[in-house]
Design a protein around this motif. Structure first.
Motif, short mmCIF file in Angstrom:
data_model
loop_
_atom_site.label_atom_id
_atom_site.label_comp_id
_atom_site.label_asym_id
_atom_site.label_seq_id
_atom_site.Cartn_x
_atom_site.Cartn_y
_atom_site.Cartn_z
N GLU A 128 0.82 -1.08 -0.04
CA GLU A 128 -0.09 -0.02 -0.11
C GLU A 128 0.90 1.23 -0.01
O GLU A 128 2.00 1.17 0.63
CB GLU A 128 -0.99 0.14 1.27
N GLY A 129 0.44 2.39 -0.68
CA GLY A 129 0.65 3.65 -0.59
C GLY A 129 -0.06 4.55 0.59
O GLY A 129 -1.44 4.20 0.60
N TRP A 130 0.47 5.12 1.30
CA TRP A 130 0.15 5.85 2.42
C TRP A 130 0.10 7.54 2.42
O TRP A 130 0.91 7.99 2.31
CB TRP A 130 0.42 5.49 3.98
N PHE A 131 -0.93 8.39 2.54
CA PHE A 131 -0.93 9.85 2.56
C PHE A 131 -1.03 10.01 4.05
O PHE A 131 -2.23 9.78 4.81
CB PHE A 131 -2.00 10.55 1.58
N ASN A 132 -0.23 10.97 4.77
CA ASN A 132 -0.22 11.09 6.05
C ASN A 132 -0.73 12.58 6.28
O ASN A 132 -0.19 13.29 5.75
CB ASN A 132 1.06 10.75 6.66
N LEU A 133 -1.27 12.77 7.23
CA LEU A 133 -1.79 13.99 7.99
C LEU A 133 -1.16 14.04 9.42
O LEU A 133 -1.99 13.61 10.06
CB LEU A 133 -3.21 14.37 8.12
N PRO A 134 -0.10 14.90 9.67
CA PRO A 134 0.39 15.00 10.91
C PRO A 134 -0.41 15.80 11.84
O PRO A 134 -0.71 17.07 11.17
CB PRO A 134 1.79 15.42 10.92
N LEU A 135 -0.56 15.55 12.90
CA LEU A 135 -1.53 16.26 13.76
C LEU A 135 -0.81 16.42 15.26
O LEU A 135 0.19 15.80 15.68
CB LEU A 135 -2.89 15.68 14.08
N TRP A 136 -1.11 17.48 15.89
CA TRP A 136 -0.68 17.94 17.25
C TRP A 136 0.89 17.93 17.36
O TRP A 136 1.47 16.99 18.06
CB TRP A 136 -1.17 17.01 18.27
N ASP A 137 1.46 18.80 16.58
CA ASP A 137 2.98 18.80 16.53
C ASP A 137 3.94 17.39 16.23
O ASP A 137 4.62 17.19 16.73
CB ASP A 137 3.48 19.52 17.86
N ASP A 138 3.18 16.72 15.15
CA ASP A 138 3.76 15.64 14.65
C ASP A 138 3.56 14.30 15.76
O ASP A 138 4.60 13.30 15.49
CB ASP A 138 5.03 15.90 14.02
N ARG A 139 2.76 14.47 16.64
CA ARG A 139 2.86 13.41 17.58
C ARG A 139 1.65 12.26 17.28
O ARG A 139 1.77 11.44 17.97
CB ARG A 139 2.69 14.02 19.29
N VAL A 140 1.01 12.56 16.46
CA VAL A 140 -0.37 11.81 16.17
C VAL A 140 -0.25 12.09 14.53
O VAL A 140 -0.19 12.99 14.12
CB VAL A 140 -1.65 12.21 16.67
N ALA A 141 -0.56 10.88 13.67
CA ALA A 141 -0.83 10.77 12.29
C ALA A 141 -2.17 10.11 11.78
O ALA A 141 -2.27 9.06 12.49
CB ALA A 141 0.51 10.36 11.79
N LEU A 142 -2.77 10.82 11.15
CA LEU A 142 -3.87 10.02 10.55
C LEU A 142 -3.53 9.85 9.00
O LEU A 142 -2.98 10.45 8.40
CB LEU A 142 -5.09 11.03 10.50
N SER A 143 -3.68 8.54 8.62
CA SER A 143 -3.16 8.13 7.39
C SER A 143 -4.35 7.41 6.42
O SER A 143 -5.03 6.63 6.93
CB SER A 143 -2.03 7.13 7.51
N VAL A 144 -4.23 7.60 5.38
CA VAL A 144 -5.22 6.88 4.39
C VAL A 144 -4.50 6.01 3.31
O VAL A 144 -3.55 6.63 2.70
CB VAL A 144 -6.10 8.04 3.61
N GLY A 145 -4.67 4.94 3.37
CA GLY A 145 -3.93 4.14 2.22
C GLY A 145 -4.52 3.13 1.46
O GLY A 145 -5.91 2.76 1.50
N ALA A 146 -4.09 2.86 0.26
CA ALA A 146 -4.57 2.07 -0.69
C ALA A 146 -3.78 1.31 -1.53
O ALA A 146 -2.35 1.71 -1.64
CB ALA A 146 -5.53 2.90 -1.65
N GLY A 147 -3.97 -0.08 -1.97
CA GLY A 147 -3.07 -0.88 -2.65
C GLY A 147 -3.51 -2.29 -3.15
O GLY A 147 -4.79 -2.17 -3.39
N VAL A 148 -2.88 -2.99 -3.20
CA VAL A 148 -3.09 -4.55 -3.85
C VAL A 148 -2.84 -5.71 -2.46
O VAL A 148 -1.86 -5.43 -1.74
CB VAL A 148 -2.26 -4.83 -4.90
N TYR A 149 -4.03 -6.34 -2.53
CA TYR A 149 -3.62 -7.55 -1.62
C TYR A 149 -3.62 -8.56 -2.34
O TYR A 149 -4.51 -8.99 -3.10
CB TYR A 149 -4.97 -7.58 -0.71
#
Length: 335
Positions: free
Chosen positions: A81-102
C-alpha cells in the motif's frame, strides 16, 4: 499473467523501495477482528506491518494479514500500500489513508474431503491512526477493507504497538530532518543450517519436521542473494524438497547487528507424492517442477562470525498444496 507471478513482481518492485537507505522504518504488530462485508460472519485477525517513509507525508508499506477462520475459508495474504499522512498535534499523532493491492491465499474445502488453495489479488483500502508515545515506540489502529471480485469481501479492525527502526531516534515535534542516511551495507558471505517445521495449508494443517541449508551473499548494498536447499519433511500429503534461488531486499538496525529481509524467487522442487507436477524446464522433460517462494527473515549477530537466523518460507503451489516452513538456524559468516 498468473496472480502469483503478478504478486512476485509487485513484491520485487516495492521491496526494492523498502530496502533503500531511508531514514524511517516502522514495524507494527496488531490484533483484532475481521467481518465479512455484510457482518454476517466474523473471526480474529492479526497483522504484521512494515512501513517506510518515501517522501514527505507519503509512505509505502508491506504487510502480512491473517484473516482467521471464517466458515469454509482460511484466508491470509500480503498487502502492498501507499499512504498519505496528515500529521497532527505537532507531529505526535498521524492520520493516514492507504490504498493498494492484496495478494491472498484462501484455503477452502473441496468435495471428497480434500481442500483447495485459491490465490488471487484484490484492492485493499485502509485508514490508520498512529500515536507516538516517545521517540521509538508508538501505537496504531488500522481499519482495512479487502474487496476481491472472486472471493468474500471483508472488513478488519486491529490495534497494536510498533517500533521506530530509524538510524536515529524519531524527532519529536515538527522537525524537518528525520535523521541521517544509513551507511551502505553489503552482507558478507554466510552459510546457515536450519531446523524447524513445515505446515501444509489444508483444513487439517498437516505438519512435519523440516530442515534447510542456505548460502547467502550480498550482491548490492541492501540486496542479498541466496541459494537454499529446503527439505519440507513428510507431512504425508506432500514429500517435497528442492533448491530455492532468491533475491532479498534487506535492512539493518542496531549498529548493523540485526537485519530484516524479504525474499522472492523460484523454488525448484521434486514432490514424490505428486509426480504429475513434473514440468518442462529449458525445453526438456524434467522430474522437477518450479513454483514461487516468498520468505521473511530476521537475523541477529551473536559474535564476529556467528549469526542466529529465523526464516518463514511461504510455498505458493499451483496444485492446492501451499505450505509454510518455519525455520531457526545458526550461521557462520566468512570475513
Amino acid at each position: 499473467m498468473h496472480p502469483s507471478l503478478r504478486a512476485l513482481r509487485l513484491t520485487a518492485l516495492l521491496l526494492v523501495g523498502a530496502a533503500l537507505p531511508l531514514s524511517a522504518q516502522e514495524l507494527t504488530a496488531l490484533g483484532g477482528t475481521a467481518n465479512t462485508a455484510n457482518f454476517g460472519k466474523s473471526s480474529y485477525i492479526w497483522q504484521i506491518d512494515y512501513r517506510q517513509d518515501l517522501y514527505k507525508n507519503f509512505d509505502g508499506s508491506i504487510a502480512y494479514i491473517n484473516e482467521g477462520h471464517v466458515i469454509d475459508h482460511h484466508r491470509d495474504g500480503n498487502a502492498w500500500e501507499g499512504w498519505f499522512n496528515l500529521p497532527l498535534w505537532d507531529d505526535r499523532v498521524a492520520l493516514s489513508v492507504g490504498a493498494g493491492v492484496y495478494y491472498f491465499y484462501d484455503t477452502q474445502p473441496a468435495p471428497g474431503g480434500d481442500t483447495i488453495d485459491v490465490h488471487g489479488t484484490a484492492p485493499i483500502y485502509s485508514l490508520s491512526l498512529t500515536g507516538y508515545l516517545n521517540d521509538r515506540w508508538f501505537y496504531r489502529f488500522i481499519l482495512n477493507r479487502i474487496n476481491p471480485s472472486s472471493d468474500f469481501k471483508s472488513n478488519t479492525a486491529a490495534v497494536g504497538v510498533g517500533y521506530w527502526f530509524g538510524p536515529n531516534r524519531r524527532p519529536l515535534g515538527n522537525v524537518p530532518n528525520r535523521g541521517t542516511p544509513e551507511p551502505e551495507y553489503v552482507t558478507e558471505p554466510q552459510l546457515t543450517v536450519f531446523g524447524g517445521q513445515s505446515i501444509v495449508n489444508t483444513f487439517f494443517s498437516q505438519k512435519a519436521w523440516a530442515g534447510a541449508m542456505e548460502f547467502r551473499k550480498g550482491v548490492l548494498p541492501h540486496l542479498d542473494g541466496t541459494a537454499t536447499f529446503i527439505y519440507e519433511g513428510d507431512p504425508k500429503i506432500v514429500r517435497r524438497d528442492g533448491l530455492a534461488l532468491q533475491l532479498w531486499p534487506v535492512n539493518t538496525f542496531f549498529d548493523e547487528n540485526t537485519s530484516v529481509g524479504i525474499g522472492v524467487g523460484p523454488y525448484i522442487f521434486i514432490d514424490k507424492k505428486h509426480p504429475e507436477t513434473n514440468s518442462t524446464i529449458l525445453g526438456q522433460k524434467s522430474p522437477a517442477a518450479v513454483m514461487p517462494l516468498v520468505s521473511l527473515s530476521i537475523a541477529r549477530q551473536l559474535s564476529d562470525n556467528w549469526i542466529a537466523r529465523l526464516v518463514w518460507h511461504r510455498v505458493v503451489s499451483n496444485y492446492n498444496r501451499d505450505a509454510d516452513v518455519f525455520l531457526v538456524g545458526l550461521g557462520y559468516r566468512f570475513r
